[in-house]
Write a protein that holds these residues in place. Structure first.
Motif, PDB file in Angstrom:
ATOM      1  N   ASN A 158       0.802  -1.225   0.000  1.00 32.04           N
ATOM      2  CA  ASN A 158       0.000   0.000   0.000  1.00 32.04           C
ATOM      3  C   ASN A 158       0.832   1.271   0.000  1.00 32.04           C
ATOM      4  O   ASN A 158       0.339   2.322  -0.416  1.00 32.04           O
ATOM      5  CB  ASN A 158      -0.978   0.008   1.191  1.00 32.04           C
ATOM      6  CG  ASN A 158      -0.295  -0.239   2.515  1.00 32.04           C
ATOM      7  OD1 ASN A 158       0.507  -1.154   2.632  1.00 32.04           O
ATOM      8  ND2 ASN A 158      -0.603   0.563   3.502  1.00 32.04           N
ATOM      9  N   TYR A 159       2.095   1.220   0.439  1.00 24.91           N
ATOM     10  CA  TYR A 159       2.922   2.427   0.367  1.00 24.91           C
ATOM     11  C   TYR A 159       4.045   2.294  -0.666  1.00 24.91           C
ATOM     12  O   TYR A 159       4.949   3.121  -0.729  1.00 24.91           O
ATOM     13  CB  TYR A 159       3.488   2.805   1.746  1.00 24.91           C
ATOM     14  CG  TYR A 159       4.299   1.752   2.462  1.00 24.91           C
ATOM     15  CD1 TYR A 159       5.662   1.605   2.198  1.00 24.91           C
ATOM     16  CD2 TYR A 159       3.702   0.925   3.404  1.00 24.91           C
ATOM     17  CE1 TYR A 159       6.406   0.646   2.854  1.00 24.91           C
ATOM     18  CE2 TYR A 159       4.447  -0.028   4.067  1.00 24.91           C
ATOM     19  CZ  TYR A 159       5.798  -0.173   3.790  1.00 24.91           C
ATOM     20  OH  TYR A 159       6.540  -1.121   4.440  1.00 24.91           O
ATOM     21  N   GLY A 160       3.978   1.266  -1.486  1.00 28.73           N
ATOM     22  CA  GLY A 160       4.874   1.149  -2.627  1.00 28.73           C
ATOM     23  C   GLY A 160       6.306   0.824  -2.270  1.00 28.73           C
ATOM     24  O   GLY A 160       6.609   0.297  -1.196  1.00 28.73           O
ATOM     25  N   VAL A 161       7.198   1.146  -3.198  1.00 25.82           N
ATOM     26  CA  VAL A 161       8.630   0.922  -3.054  1.00 25.82           C
ATOM     27  C   VAL A 161       9.348   2.236  -3.288  1.00 25.82           C
ATOM     28  O   VAL A 161       9.044   2.957  -4.243  1.00 25.82           O
ATOM     29  CB  VAL A 161       9.132  -0.141  -4.054  1.00 25.82           C
ATOM     30  CG1 VAL A 161      10.643  -0.260  -4.028  1.00 25.82           C
ATOM     31  CG2 VAL A 161       8.470  -1.483  -3.767  1.00 25.82           C
ATOM     32  N   ASN A 162      10.289   2.585  -2.414  1.00 24.02           N
ATOM     33  CA  ASN A 162      11.006   3.847  -2.548  1.00 24.02           C
ATOM     34  C   ASN A 162      12.505   3.609  -2.646  1.00 24.02           C
ATOM     35  O   ASN A 162      12.973   2.470  -2.540  1.00 24.02           O
ATOM     36  CB  ASN A 162      10.673   4.787  -1.379  1.00 24.02           C
ATOM     37  CG  ASN A 162      11.124   4.198  -0.052  1.00 24.02           C
ATOM     38  OD1 ASN A 162      12.318   4.143   0.245  1.00 24.02           O
ATOM     39  ND2 ASN A 162      10.168   3.746   0.755  1.00 24.02           N
ATOM     40  N   ASN A 166      -1.616  -2.881  -5.870  1.00 26.33           N
ATOM     41  CA  ASN A 166      -0.809  -2.519  -7.035  1.00 26.33           C
ATOM     42  C   ASN A 166      -0.746  -1.019  -7.278  1.00 26.33           C
ATOM     43  O   ASN A 166       0.018  -0.550  -8.125  1.00 26.33           O
ATOM     44  CB  ASN A 166      -1.360  -3.208  -8.291  1.00 26.33           C
ATOM     45  CG  ASN A 166      -0.277  -3.523  -9.299  1.00 26.33           C
ATOM     46  OD1 ASN A 166       0.856  -3.813  -8.937  1.00 26.33           O
ATOM     47  ND2 ASN A 166      -0.625  -3.460 -10.570  1.00 26.33           N
ATOM     48  N   THR A 167      -1.578  -0.250  -6.522  1.00 27.80           N
ATOM     49  CA  THR A 167      -1.586   1.206  -6.691  1.00 27.80           C
ATOM     50  C   THR A 167      -1.241   1.847  -5.355  1.00 27.80           C
ATOM     51  O   THR A 167      -2.120   2.141  -4.542  1.00 27.80           O
ATOM     52  CB  THR A 167      -2.962   1.702  -7.172  1.00 27.80           C
ATOM     53  OG1 THR A 167      -3.331   0.995  -8.351  1.00 27.80           O
ATOM     54  CG2 THR A 167      -2.917   3.202  -7.476  1.00 27.80           C
ATOM     55  N   PRO A 168       0.047   2.051  -5.088  1.00 26.12           N
ATOM     56  CA  PRO A 168       0.460   2.581  -3.782  1.00 26.12           C
ATOM     57  C   PRO A 168       0.076   4.042  -3.603  1.00 26.12           C
ATOM     58  O   PRO A 168      -0.116   4.780  -4.578  1.00 26.12           O
ATOM     59  CB  PRO A 168       1.980   2.414  -3.799  1.00 26.12           C
ATOM     60  CG  PRO A 168       2.354   2.433  -5.241  1.00 26.12           C
ATOM     61  CD  PRO A 168       1.210   1.784  -5.960  1.00 26.12           C
ATOM     62  N   ASP A 184       4.983  -5.246  -7.335  1.00 29.35           N
ATOM     63  CA  ASP A 184       4.886  -6.049  -8.553  1.00 29.35           C
ATOM     64  C   ASP A 184       6.026  -5.716  -9.518  1.00 29.35           C
ATOM     65  O   ASP A 184       6.686  -6.614 -10.060  1.00 29.35           O
ATOM     66  CB  ASP A 184       3.530  -5.793  -9.225  1.00 29.35           C
ATOM     67  CG  ASP A 184       3.374  -6.535 -10.536  1.00 29.35           C
ATOM     68  OD1 ASP A 184       3.379  -7.780 -10.518  1.00 29.35           O
ATOM     69  OD2 ASP A 184       3.256  -5.868 -11.584  1.00 29.35           O
ATOM     70  N   GLN A 185       6.286  -4.440  -9.728  1.00 30.44           N
ATOM     71  CA  GLN A 185       7.358  -4.031 -10.629  1.00 30.44           C
ATOM     72  C   GLN A 185       8.728  -4.450 -10.101  1.00 30.44           C
ATOM     73  O   GLN A 185       9.603  -4.872 -10.863  1.00 30.44           O
ATOM     74  CB  GLN A 185       7.312  -2.513 -10.836  1.00 30.44           C
ATOM     75  CG  GLN A 185       6.075  -2.040 -11.577  1.00 30.44           C
ATOM     76  CD  GLN A 185       5.906  -0.522 -11.511  1.00 30.44           C
ATOM     77  OE1 GLN A 185       6.267   0.106 -10.520  1.00 30.44           O
ATOM     78  NE2 GLN A 185       5.326   0.052 -12.564  1.00 30.44           N
ATOM     79  N   LEU A 186       8.927  -4.330  -8.781  1.00 29.68           N
ATOM     80  CA  LEU A 186      10.208  -4.710  -8.191  1.00 29.68           C
ATOM     81  C   LEU A 186      10.476  -6.203  -8.381  1.00 29.68           C
ATOM     82  O   LEU A 186      11.583  -6.602  -8.773  1.00 29.68           O
ATOM     83  CB  LEU A 186      10.207  -4.357  -6.701  1.00 29.68           C
ATOM     84  CG  LEU A 186      11.483  -4.723  -5.927  1.00 29.68           C
ATOM     85  CD1 LEU A 186      12.666  -3.891  -6.404  1.00 29.68           C
ATOM     86  CD2 LEU A 186      11.281  -4.544  -4.426  1.00 29.68           C
ATOM     87  N   LEU A 187       9.468  -7.032  -8.123  1.00 28.03           N
ATOM     88  CA  LEU A 187       9.655  -8.471  -8.271  1.00 28.03           C
ATOM     89  C   LEU A 187       9.867  -8.865  -9.731  1.00 28.03           C
ATOM     90  O   LEU A 187      10.676  -9.752 -10.032  1.00 28.03           O
ATOM     91  CB  LEU A 187       8.451  -9.216  -7.696  1.00 28.03           C
ATOM     92  CG  LEU A 187       8.196  -9.047  -6.189  1.00 28.03           C
ATOM     93  CD1 LEU A 187       7.036  -9.936  -5.747  1.00 28.03           C
ATOM     94  CD2 LEU A 187       9.434  -9.356  -5.377  1.00 28.03           C
ATOM     95  N   LYS A 188       9.149  -8.215 -10.632  1.00 32.53           N
ATOM     96  CA  LYS A 188       9.352  -8.488 -12.069  1.00 32.53           C
ATOM     97  C   LYS A 188      10.785  -8.163 -12.487  1.00 32.53           C
ATOM     98  O   LYS A 188      11.413  -8.893 -13.268  1.00 32.53           O
ATOM     99  CB  LYS A 188       8.374  -7.675 -12.902  1.00 32.53           C
ATOM    100  CG  LYS A 188       6.966  -8.244 -13.010  1.00 32.53           C
ATOM    101  CD  LYS A 188       6.128  -7.419 -13.975  1.00 32.53           C
ATOM    102  CE  LYS A 188       4.811  -8.122 -14.315  1.00 32.53           C
ATOM    103  NZ  LYS A 188       3.873  -8.171 -13.199  1.00 32.53           N
ATOM    104  N   GLN A 189      11.312  -7.058 -11.986  1.00 32.48           N
ATOM    105  CA  GLN A 189      12.655  -6.625 -12.366  1.00 32.48           C
ATOM    106  C   GLN A 189      13.709  -7.662 -12.012  1.00 32.48           C
ATOM    107  O   GLN A 189      14.703  -7.825 -12.732  1.00 32.48           O
ATOM    108  CB  GLN A 189      12.978  -5.293 -11.680  1.00 32.48           C
ATOM    109  CG  GLN A 189      14.344  -4.727 -12.024  1.00 32.48           C
ATOM    110  CD  GLN A 189      14.614  -3.406 -11.324  1.00 32.48           C
ATOM    111  OE1 GLN A 189      13.720  -2.852 -10.657  1.00 32.48           O
ATOM    112  NE2 GLN A 189      15.823  -2.902 -11.457  1.00 32.48           N
TER     113      GLN A 189
END
Length: 397
Positions: free
Chosen positions: A60-64, A85-87, A97-102
């Motif tokens: 919920n607070y994304g990745v920084n 998926n929308t932090p 999701d984007q971090l794990l895909k990377q």
């Protein structure tokens, strides 16, 4: 897309895939933290593990850019009840999701993480296979059955090269068994000249940097899988002050003649109560480990227990009776977690000063009566320590 998690006892969970497509095997564990999933994902101690978050909402607070504990995530898979998926946070630059895909890490959401956690608590951690593929169930069982979990995690996560974070004060050599960046930050914030060396650095190589102290870092896996580190620690014991954290604590114990063993499901979370035996004071700690020092093996050594876990009575801290060396099983740098035990870094520096003063006077080092001091009145927080937005603050009464 569908994802499936198969445990070695035959339990199958079906949910929704996020992160990378593909298949990954690892030891399935759980973490009870409410926040801090970015630090969990990037903690090298989770190398080779499929991590289940017990808190139901993750992402919920994304990745920084600030909260990484390593340069990349190290988990083998990620299991959550609900993935956001929308932090919503001003610091967020991307999402989980984007971090794990990377980094090619599969995730699964929408499963009953309470059931999974209860199973792991009852039967212990177990091998698992996480896949987004279309394999049949017999094929998954066959793949999981022939999978052998790696034992070289420390070598995978440790730096291959020596690097330095310059400072004007004490020179601290950090032996990187999977060091979290929070430990380096704590030392550099105190003005230390930090030199980070690989996991297999020899005692001679460490001595060549003329360290004032040596920090034995955290790391993944079984401490008995890195016997060379035990020999290095044994060679340095008494020559220079040592401070072991997590895996470093276990390796320190092995170097002094104690033994270690595997816990059923480990300690992973940011709210573990630990009692300091010298004062009776209880602190709340951040922990991440699956192994422990066996208390019955300590009596025949020159070690004494300084901290115990208030939940299960396991050993949480040790010190050497005659050499300038101590260790803790928990994480004083937190990240994520409370800052109750952060003063241990200051006490390490004080131990260095005591050792240097005694050596200058030609005296034999004598271990202090206790490692920590409990202030009568908590100091007022300095302006520089004001929390960042979105950061939890733990207040002591």
């Amino acid at each position: 897309m569908k994802a499936r998690l198969l445990l070695e006892d035959g339990t199958l969970f079906e949910g929704t895939a996020f992160g990378s497509e593909g298949r990954s095997a690892g030891e399935v564990v759980f973490n009870t933290g409410i926040t801090g999933y970015q630090e969990v994902l990037s903690d090298p101690s989770y190398c080779g593990q499929i991590v289940t978050m017990t808190y139901p909402l993750i992402g919920n607070y994304g990745v920084n850019r600030d909260d990484f504990e390593a340069i990349r995530p190290w988990v083998s898979g990620f299991v959550v009840r609900k993935h956001e998926n929308t932090p919503s946070n001003w610091r967020a630059l991307s999402n989980v999701d984007q971090l794990l895909k990377q980094y090619g890490i599969p995730g699964i959401s929408g499963i009953d993480t309470r059931m999974l956690t209860r199973k792991l608590r009852q039967h212990g951690t177990m091998k698992g296979l996480l896949t987004t593929g279309a394999e049949t169930l017999p094929e998954l069982h066959e793949q999981l059955g022939v999978t052998r979990l790696a034992r070289d995690h420390v070598a995978r996560v440790s730096t291959p090269h020596i690097y330095r974070s310059p400072g004007a004060k004490e020179r601290i050599v950090v032996v990187d068994f999977g060091v979290k960046l929070g430990m380096v930050r704590e030392l550099t914030s105190r003005g230390c000249d930090v030199v980070v060396v690989p996991h297999n650095a020899t005692a001679e190589q460490i001595r060549s940097f003329a360290p004032d102290g040596v920090l034995l870092s955290n790391g993944p896996g079984d401490p008995q899988d890195v016997p060379y580190a035990v020999e290095t620690i044994r060679a340095l014991l008494g020559e220079v002050p040592l401070f072991g954290i997590c895996l470093g604590h276990q390796l320190f114990a092995l170097a002094c003649g104690a033994d270690t063993g595997k816990l059923a499901f480990g300690h992973r979370g940011a709210n573990h109560p630990v009692k300091e035996l010298a004062t009776g004071r209880c602190i709340i700690t951040s922990q991440n480990h699956g192994y422990t020092v066996i208390e019955d093996t300590i009596a025949s050594t020159e070690l004494e227990v300084t901290y115990i876990n208030n939940n299960d009575g396991t050993v949480e801290g040790l010190r050497h009776k005659y050499a300038p060396a101590f260790s803790v099983q928990f994480h004083p740098e937190a990240a994520p977690g409370p800052y109750d035990s952060n003063l241990l870094f200051d006490q390490f520096l004080e131990l260095i000063h005591q050792f240097q003063s005694g050596r200058a006077a030609g005296q034999r080092f004598a271990a202090p009566a206790k490692i920590t001091e409990t202030p009568v009145t908590p100091p007022a927080p300095a302006a520089a320590s004001a929390p960042r937005e979105g950061e939890l603050v733990y207040a002591q009464k």
